[in-house]
Enzyme design. Structure first.
Site, PDB file in Angstrom:
ATOM      1  N   HIS A 129       0.816  -1.215   0.000  1.00  0.00           N
ATOM      2  CA  HIS A 129       0.000   0.000   0.000  1.00  0.00           C
ATOM      3  C   HIS A 129       0.853   1.271   0.000  1.00  0.00           C
ATOM      4  CE1 HIS A 129       0.396   0.069   4.539  1.00  0.00           C
ATOM      5  NE2 HIS A 129       0.381   1.367   4.298  1.00  0.00           N
ATOM      6  N   ASP A 160       0.100  -7.376   1.563  1.00  0.00           N
ATOM      7  CA  ASP A 160       0.563  -6.005   1.771  1.00  0.00           C
ATOM      8  C   ASP A 160       2.086  -5.950   1.823  1.00  0.00           C
ATOM      9  OD1 ASP A 160       0.325  -3.284   1.983  1.00  0.00           O
ATOM     10  OD2 ASP A 160       0.055  -3.268   4.152  1.00  0.00           O
ATOM     11  N   GLY A 236       3.104   6.429   8.243  1.00  0.00           N
ATOM     12  CA  GLY A 236       4.489   6.699   7.859  1.00  0.00           C
ATOM     13  C   GLY A 236       5.431   5.606   8.314  1.00  0.00           C
ATOM     14  N   ASN A 237       5.039   4.863   9.383  1.00  0.00           N
ATOM     15  CA  ASN A 237       5.811   3.696   9.820  1.00  0.00           C
ATOM     16  C   ASN A 237       5.610   2.512   8.879  1.00  0.00           C
ATOM     17  OD1 ASN A 237       5.522   4.836  13.004  1.00  0.00           O
ATOM     18  ND2 ASN A 237       7.404   3.760  12.489  1.00  0.00           N
ATOM     19  N   SER A 238       4.551   2.556   8.074  1.00  0.00           N
ATOM     20  CA  SER A 238       4.230   1.437   7.190  1.00  0.00           C
ATOM     21  C   SER A 238       5.429   1.055   6.323  1.00  0.00           C
ATOM     22  CB  SER A 238       3.050   1.810   6.288  1.00  0.00           C
ATOM     23  OG  SER A 238       1.872   1.966   7.031  1.00  0.00           O
ATOM     24  N   LEU A 289      -1.706 -22.181  -6.992  1.00  0.00           N
ATOM     25  CA  LEU A 289      -2.469 -23.401  -6.751  1.00  0.00           C
ATOM     26  C   LEU A 289      -3.916 -23.258  -7.225  1.00  0.00           C
ATOM     27  CD1 LEU A 289      -2.528 -26.270  -5.596  1.00  0.00           C
ATOM     28  CD2 LEU A 289      -2.948 -25.279  -3.328  1.00  0.00           C
ATOM     29  N   GLY A 290      -4.492 -22.073  -7.032  1.00  0.00           N
ATOM     30  CA  GLY A 290      -5.819 -21.812  -7.563  1.00  0.00           C
ATOM     31  C   GLY A 290      -6.964 -22.053  -6.608  1.00  0.00           C
TER      32      GLY A 290
END
Length: 381
Positions: A129, A160, A236-238, A289-290
């Site tokens: 993100h 993510d 902002g730490n993301s 794998l689906g």
């Protein structure tokens, strides 16, 4: 006043009385001092003796252990030592997003996140993100002041996670830890850029306050098997690292809950096969794998009567996929892949990410309470 002709002082008998009076005064002062000193010694010495050498009973009948003052040889804390080791590997990421408004005008929005260098040749791990979506450009800020253009090599919005590359060599790379061996209560330290680059490389300390947590990010996205920490994590730490007391990366910070003291990180072990393939081959082609699955934690977010004690419940099998060819159906419960127990969707990804398209995996599953085995040839995306 009397006068004594020819003398410079009082007569002899007066001087003798004077000396006798002075002796009595000295004796009295000495006696009082001895009494006071005795009282002090009588009160202080036993207390000191018993508190130092004999445990003093408390009000509950137990003993209070001797207090020991720890004087570290080096004037540095755990957080300080970790920060010194990991700080050079943490980067700031500034992004510019492009979108159209209601009048079809182009709007540019700037965002800030964090990342961590995982290979000296410029491979950086961050959140999807942070760098995904309509990012037209993003810049990576190194600790030495360089500003380099970044390129997204791979991203998985469900996890993510993303791998970013900058054109640089000789960078300091972080040491990766083992997120599978974590225990609740262990030290957890976060480094990142909360609230923007003005507060770049901020260090916060806490503990691992929970494991295998699942949270609903939005109506269609649930993140599972996360590390929970009370180390302060803010916007902002993301993408920044969550670190143990040895200075090893144990997770990638991703979201903060609405409650105070609840932050979450993606376990680092799921990223290791991804990083390994990029470092060795320069590319990562995830096997497919689906199937769409639910684990025991995720089921609780849906209004359903599905009961899972262990394994992964198959919610959907993609038509034409390796899973369909292998005979798997909706409602089956996968328990093992290549004899590795599978209880979470993150564990499933970790196992599959260690494979390559074309590899054959052995799958154990349950159907209507009975055990079955099948084989599936993994496909590429």
């Amino acid at each position: 006043m009397d006068n004594y002709p020819g003398n410079y002082g009082p007569p002899e008998d007066f001087r003798r009385k004077s000396r006798r009076g002075s002796g009595l005064a000295y004796f009295a002062v000495g006696l009082i001092g001895a009494i006071i000193g005795g009282l002090i010694v009588a009160s202080v010495v036993p207390a000191y003796f018993y508190s130092k050498y004999i445990p003093v009973p408390n009000s509950n009948g137990g003993n209070i252990a001797q207090q020991i003052v720890i004087n570290p040889k080096e004037e540095i804390t755990v957080a300080g030592a970790v920060a010194k080791k990991v700080m050079p590997t943490v980067v700031g990421i500034s992004t510019i997003s492009v979108r159209k408004d209601y009048f079809f005008d182009t709007r540019y929005t700037e965002g800030v996140g964090s990342g961590v260098i995982v290979d000296s040749r410029g491979y950086i791990l961050t959140n999807s993100h942070v760098v995904g979506g309509n990012r037209s450009k993003f810049t990576v800020f190194l600790i030495d002041g360089r500003e380099l253009e970044g390129k997204v090599l791979w991203q998985d919005a469900g996890l993510d996670l993303a791998v970013v590359k900058v054109e640089a060599t000789g960078l300091t790379a972080a040491e990766l830890g083992d997120s599978d061996s974590l225990g609740v209560g262990e030290i957890a330290i976060a480094i990142g850029n909360p609230l923007g680059l003005r507060y770049e490389r901020t260090v916060t300390q806490g503990i691992v306050s929970g494991l295998n947590r699942s949270i609903m990010v939005d109506q269609s996205t649930i993140m599972e098997d996360l590390i929970q920490t009370d180390a302060a994590i803010n916007p902002g730490n993301s993408g920044g690292p969550l670190i143990n007391s040895k200075g090893q990366i144990i997770g990638i910070n991703t979201v903060k809950a609405s409650a105070e003291g609840l932050g979450f990180a993606i376990p680092i072990n799921v990223t290791k096969p991804v990083i390994k393939q990029f470092v060795e081959n320069g590319v990562f082609n995830p096997p497919y794998l689906g199937i769409y699955t639910l684990d025991r934690e995720i089921v609780g977010y849906y209004e359903t009567d599905i009961v899972i004690k262990s394994g992964l419940y198959i919610r959907e099998v993609i038509k034409g996929s390796a899973a369909e060819t292998a005979g798997l159906r909706e409602g089956d419960i996968i328990t093992h892949i290549d004899n590795v127990e599978i209880n979470t969707m993150l564990k499933l990804r970790s196992v599959l990410y260690n494979k390559k398209p074309g590899d054959t995996v052995n799958i154990k599953y349950q159907r209507n309470g009975k055990e079955y085995e099948t084989q599936a040839v993994l496909q590429g995306r």
